[in-house]
Design a protein around this motif. Structure first.
Motif, PDB file in Angstrom:
ATOM      1  N   ASP A   1      55.662 -22.943 -21.755  1.00  0.00           N
ATOM      2  CA  ASP A   1      56.154 -24.178 -22.349  1.00  0.00           C
ATOM      3  C   ASP A   1      55.351 -25.104 -21.721  1.00  0.00           C
ATOM      4  O   ASP A   1      55.932 -25.829 -20.545  1.00  0.00           O
ATOM      5  N   VAL A   2      54.373 -25.621 -21.998  1.00  0.00           N
ATOM      6  CA  VAL A   2      53.451 -26.861 -21.262  1.00  0.00           C
ATOM      7  C   VAL A   2      53.852 -28.191 -21.187  1.00  0.00           C
ATOM      8  O   VAL A   2      53.954 -28.633 -20.220  1.00  0.00           O
ATOM      9  N   LYS A   3      54.438 -28.519 -22.313  1.00  0.00           N
ATOM     10  CA  LYS A   3      55.021 -29.939 -22.382  1.00  0.00           C
ATOM     11  C   LYS A   3      56.140 -30.048 -21.481  1.00  0.00           C
ATOM     12  O   LYS A   3      55.937 -30.775 -20.605  1.00  0.00           O
ATOM     13  N   GLU A   4      57.017 -29.117 -21.115  1.00  0.00           N
ATOM     14  CA  GLU A   4      58.185 -29.108 -20.243  1.00  0.00           C
ATOM     15  C   GLU A   4      57.619 -29.106 -18.894  1.00  0.00           C
ATOM     16  O   GLU A   4      58.315 -29.955 -17.894  1.00  0.00           O
ATOM     17  N   ALA A   5      56.482 -28.299 -18.898  1.00  0.00           N
ATOM     18  CA  ALA A   5      56.141 -28.200 -17.131  1.00  0.00           C
ATOM     19  C   ALA A   5      55.418 -29.547 -16.909  1.00  0.00           C
ATOM     20  O   ALA A   5      55.260 -29.927 -15.782  1.00  0.00           O
ATOM     21  N   MET A   6      54.529 -30.108 -17.716  1.00  0.00           N
ATOM     22  CA  MET A   6      53.805 -31.201 -17.491  1.00  0.00           C
ATOM     23  C   MET A   6      55.089 -32.568 -17.076  1.00  0.00           C
ATOM     24  O   MET A   6      54.882 -33.225 -16.471  1.00  0.00           O
ATOM     25  N   GLU A   7      55.953 -32.339 -17.827  1.00  0.00           N
ATOM     26  CA  GLU A   7      56.945 -33.400 -17.730  1.00  0.00           C
ATOM     27  C   GLU A   7      57.485 -33.182 -16.334  1.00  0.00           C
ATOM     28  O   GLU A   7      57.894 -34.163 -15.804  1.00  0.00           O
ATOM     29  N   SER A   8      57.907 -31.864 -15.896  1.00  0.00           N
ATOM     30  CA  SER A   8      58.439 -31.781 -14.299  1.00  0.00           C
ATOM     31  C   SER A   8      57.511 -32.549 -13.418  1.00  0.00           C
ATOM     32  O   SER A   8      57.704 -33.043 -12.425  1.00  0.00           O
TER      33      SER A   8
ATOM     34  N   ILE B   1      38.928 -25.956  -6.865  1.00  0.00           N
ATOM     35  CA  ILE B   1      38.566 -24.497  -7.340  1.00  0.00           C
ATOM     36  C   ILE B   1      37.475 -25.147  -8.217  1.00  0.00           C
ATOM     37  O   ILE B   1      37.348 -26.062  -9.063  1.00  0.00           O
ATOM     38  N   ASN B   2      36.120 -24.183  -8.286  1.00  0.00           N
ATOM     39  CA  ASN B   2      35.001 -24.482  -8.960  1.00  0.00           C
ATOM     40  C   ASN B   2      35.277 -23.454 -10.328  1.00  0.00           C
ATOM     41  O   ASN B   2      35.057 -22.336 -10.111  1.00  0.00           O
ATOM     42  N   CYS B   3      35.483 -24.071 -11.334  1.00  0.00           N
ATOM     43  CA  CYS B   3      35.507 -23.476 -12.829  1.00  0.00           C
ATOM     44  C   CYS B   3      34.359 -23.796 -13.596  1.00  0.00           C
ATOM     45  O   CYS B   3      34.190 -24.772 -14.040  1.00  0.00           O
ATOM     46  N   LYS B   4      33.420 -22.639 -13.738  1.00  0.00           N
ATOM     47  CA  LYS B   4      32.183 -22.863 -14.233  1.00  0.00           C
ATOM     48  C   LYS B   4      31.263 -24.182 -14.165  1.00  0.00           C
ATOM     49  O   LYS B   4      31.030 -24.938 -14.775  1.00  0.00           O
ATOM     50  N   GLY B   5      31.335 -24.443 -12.720  1.00  0.00           N
ATOM     51  CA  GLY B   5      30.628 -25.780 -12.346  1.00  0.00           C
ATOM     52  C   GLY B   5      31.548 -26.920 -12.344  1.00  0.00           C
ATOM     53  O   GLY B   5      31.123 -27.924 -11.820  1.00  0.00           O
ATOM     54  N   GLN B   6      32.603 -26.821 -12.896  1.00  0.00           N
ATOM     55  CA  GLN B   6      33.801 -28.092 -12.802  1.00  0.00           C
ATOM     56  C   GLN B   6      34.763 -27.924 -11.637  1.00  0.00           C
ATOM     57  O   GLN B   6      35.418 -27.055 -11.751  1.00  0.00           O
ATOM     58  N   LEU B   7      34.701 -28.954 -10.829  1.00  0.00           N
ATOM     59  CA  LEU B   7      35.660 -28.942  -9.630  1.00  0.00           C
ATOM     60  C   LEU B   7      36.961 -29.412 -10.273  1.00  0.00           C
ATOM     61  O   LEU B   7      37.238 -30.547 -10.762  1.00  0.00           O
ATOM     62  N   ILE B   8      38.106 -28.607  -9.957  1.00  0.00           N
ATOM     63  CA  ILE B   8      39.375 -28.675 -10.438  1.00  0.00           C
ATOM     64  C   ILE B   8      40.116 -29.186  -9.185  1.00  0.00           C
ATOM     65  O   ILE B   8      40.135 -28.389  -8.103  1.00  0.00           O
ATOM     66  N   ASP B   9      40.527 -30.303  -9.050  1.00  0.00           N
ATOM     67  CA  ASP B   9      41.487 -30.897  -7.937  1.00  0.00           C
ATOM     68  C   ASP B   9      42.802 -30.643  -8.188  1.00  0.00           C
ATOM     69  O   ASP B   9      43.644 -30.773  -9.196  1.00  0.00           O
ATOM     70  N   LEU B  10      43.481 -29.582  -7.330  1.00  0.00           N
ATOM     71  CA  LEU B  10      44.539 -29.138  -7.378  1.00  0.00           C
ATOM     72  C   LEU B  10      45.663 -29.761  -6.449  1.00  0.00           C
ATOM     73  O   LEU B  10      46.690 -29.451  -6.397  1.00  0.00           O
ATOM     74  N   SER B  11      45.313 -31.065  -5.866  1.00  0.00           N
ATOM     75  CA  SER B  11      46.041 -32.048  -5.088  1.00  0.00           C
ATOM     76  C   SER B  11      47.224 -32.435  -5.960  1.00  0.00           C
ATOM     77  O   SER B  11      48.285 -32.756  -5.546  1.00  0.00           O
ATOM     78  N   SER B  12      47.034 -32.388  -7.184  1.00  0.00           N
ATOM     79  CA  SER B  12      47.690 -32.879  -8.316  1.00  0.00           C
ATOM     80  C   SER B  12      48.029 -31.529  -9.023  1.00  0.00           C
ATOM     81  O   SER B  12      47.061 -31.033  -9.725  1.00  0.00           O
ATOM     82  N   PRO B  13      49.202 -31.014  -9.045  1.00  0.00           N
ATOM     83  CA  PRO B  13      49.337 -29.665  -9.725  1.00  0.00           C
ATOM     84  C   PRO B  13      48.958 -29.600 -11.008  1.00  0.00           C
ATOM     85  O   PRO B  13      49.158 -30.449 -12.017  1.00  0.00           O
ATOM     86  N   LYS B  14      48.646 -28.576 -11.715  1.00  0.00           N
ATOM     87  CA  LYS B  14      48.041 -28.161 -12.986  1.00  0.00           C
ATOM     88  C   LYS B  14      49.106 -27.243 -13.402  1.00  0.00           C
ATOM     89  O   LYS B  14      49.773 -26.273 -13.032  1.00  0.00           O
ATOM     90  N   VAL B  15      48.860 -27.175 -14.953  1.00  0.00           N
ATOM     91  CA  VAL B  15      49.716 -26.177 -15.750  1.00  0.00           C
ATOM     92  C   VAL B  15      48.443 -25.030 -16.467  1.00  0.00           C
ATOM     93  O   VAL B  15      47.586 -25.556 -16.905  1.00  0.00           O
TER      94      VAL B  15
END
Length: 274
Positions: A258-265, A3-17
């Motif tokens: 809770d970002v830390k725990e989601a990133m750990e998953s 997805i294009n966020c303010k000109g920055q392409l965010i690759d969602l093939s790796s899940p994001k939080v």
């Protein structure tokens, strides 16, 4: 998948939080918790440092039976927060949780990157044309009715198929207007019973047919704490379990308190898959 966020392409093939920042006094979990600039900035800084790609800001609680908030009050609440965050952390990709086109316009003009609409444009007829004009990624969620009455609309012929049909219609309307970056959110807890939430999660992989990124928001929700007979404050472990299931079934974005725990998953599943 990007997805294009303010000109920055965010690759969602790796899940994001996506970290949640509620500035409403009546949110089910953290209402009124972040009352001043220092608390807000500390919380945002923590979420970013823990790995959040997006910060989702909401000024209108969408919990069941939530109080109505006027458009003017929503703007009054949210615009100072957008300014505060982007002045301190200018690279932050802010998602704005609103179903109102006027709020969306002002937020994006101030530097917000994404609009997160619980109604998929059905509560404001100007929302889809506005998103097309703003050219920002658009999260469309499944819900029936309004936050005040949505739990009266939980009867479905075929739950998953009915929700897929809803998205097909909303995505078609968005595409006709030239909206490119659409993210779908099945809407856990919105117009769904406890049992329907689990049926939906159990069949989440069916939403891959949309060929759109899938956002899942189950963080500390009643589908966890009511099932376990605990409080939202005690629902972190249950949240991590269901986030892991969602990732295994194809979720691209986890919207969490809770970002830390989601990133750990995410990291543990990636290690397992690799």
């Amino acid at each position: 998948m990007t997805i294009n966020c303010k000109g920055q392409l965010i690759d969602l093939s790796s899940p994001k939080v996506m970290g949640i920042l509620n500035i409403t006094p009546d949110s089910f979990y953290d209402g009124g918790k972040h009352k001043n600039a220092s608390d807000i900035l500390t919380h945002v800084e923590t979420m970013l440092s823990e790995g959040a790609t997006f910060i989702d800001v909401g000024a209108y609680s969408s919990r069941p039976n939530a109080d109505f908030v006027s458009e003017d009050e929503e703007l009054k609440r949210i615009t100072p927060i957008i300014e505060l965050i982007l002045n301190s952390f200018p690279d932050t990709l802010l998602s704005i949780d609103t179903f109102r086109s006027k709020v969306a316009t002002q937020a994006v003009n101030m530097g917000a990157a994404i609009i997160n609409d619980i109604s998929a444009g059905l509560l404001d007829e100007n929302m889809l044309p506005t998103i097309a004009q703003l050219r920002v990624p658009y999260i469309m969620m499944h819900m029936r009715g309004t936050p005040q009455n949505m739990q009266q609309f939980t009867k479905y012929d075929h739950l998953v198929q009915d929700i897929l049909s809803y998205f097909s219609e909303r995505m078609s309307n968005a595409k006709a207007l030239g909206i490119i970056d659409v993210i779908i959110d099945p809407g856990f807890g919105f117009s769904k019973t406890l049992e329907q939430n689990y049926e939906l999660l159990n069949h989440l992989e069916r939403f891959k047919i949309t060929e759109k990124p899938i956002l899942v928001g189950v963080s500390r929700k009643s589908m966890i704490y009511k099932q376990l007979r605990i409080t939202p404050q005690e629902a972190l472990n249950g949240t991590s379990v269901l986030n892991t299931v969602a990732l295994q079934k194809g979720a691209h974005i986890l919207r969490v308190h809770d970002v830390k725990e989601a990133m750990e998953s995410i990291r543990l599943l990636e290690a397992l898959n690799n």
